[in-house]
Design a protein around this motif. Structure first.
Motif, short mmCIF file in Angstrom:
data_model
loop_
_atom_site.label_atom_id
_atom_site.label_comp_id
_atom_site.label_asym_id
_atom_site.label_seq_id
_atom_site.Cartn_x
_atom_site.Cartn_y
_atom_site.Cartn_z
N GLY A 179 -63.54 -8.90 -25.55
CA GLY A 179 -63.56 -7.79 -24.59
C GLY A 179 -62.24 -7.02 -24.59
N ARG A 182 -62.10 -3.21 -23.60
CA ARG A 182 -62.26 -2.98 -22.16
C ARG A 182 -61.00 -3.41 -21.41
N GLY A 186 -60.08 -0.01 -20.50
CA GLY A 186 -61.05 0.22 -19.42
C GLY A 186 -60.41 0.18 -18.05
#
Length: 192
Positions: A179, A182, A186
């Motif tokens: 991830g 992100r 993000g």
């Protein structure tokens, strides 16, 4: 991680393995040593940020860590590529001069591995280490496929290219399994 030597020995014999192993040692060890130091410095800070659910601090640590890893890995690869001939001549001698053509590929593979291992630490930090089984399975399958394809015709160069290719694949997979996009770009929110 050592299957390349077995494939190489089966196709090209012990001499091919010796040349490859000499280049492999020179091309990999500087990256392994530096990455160990970076992990020792950054891993506890990252784990602390994750344990406190401080997504902003986690993002900051990851950005600094990955930027430093990328800069060191890129610089190391560049230096080894530029100096492959003199490095092999000085450290290995004339019998291993062909190792110089393998060194840039092995260095590139280990530069990528530095980045991949940073993504792997994200998995550990978030208690998602079971995903490493997927990553290791992809690594094994891609390495074996590339070795079978490249080593018979390219010898040590095929082994080096196979290692590099496998690490290209697994670095991308590790990035997405962790991830990291992100977490780096993000919203600064803790994991759900």
């Amino acid at each position: 991680s050592m299957s390349d030597r077995y494939f190489l020995e089966a196709s090209w014999g012990a001499e091919g393995v010796g040349l490859y192993w000499a280049a492999y040692a020179l091309g990999s060890q500087p990256f392994i040593a530096i990455n160990s130091l970076l992990h020792s410095a950054f891993r506890p800070v990252l784990y602390d940020a994750v344990a406190r659910s401080d997504a902003a601090e986690e993002r900051r640590v990851l950005r600094v860590w990955l930027a430093l890893v990328a800069a060191i890995a890129g610089t190391g690869w560049g230096l080894i590529t530029l100096l492959a001939g003199p490095i092999c001549a000085y450290l290995l001698g004339p019998d291993f001069s062909d190792a110089a053509q393998l060194l840039p590929w092995i260095a590139a593979a280990y530069a990528l591995q530095m980045i991949q291992q940073t993504f792997e630490i994200i998995l550990y930090a978030h208690g998602r280490s079971k995903l490493l089984l997927i990553l290791q399975s992809i690594a094994a399958a891609s390495a074996v496929a590339l070795y079978l394809l490249l080593i018979p015709s390219l010898a040590g160069r095929g082994a080096a290219l196979g290692t590099f290719g496998s690490l290209c694949i697994t670095t991308v997979v590790a990035c997405f399994l962790s991830g990291a996009p992100r977490k780096l770009f993000g919203q600064a929110q803790p994991d759900a």
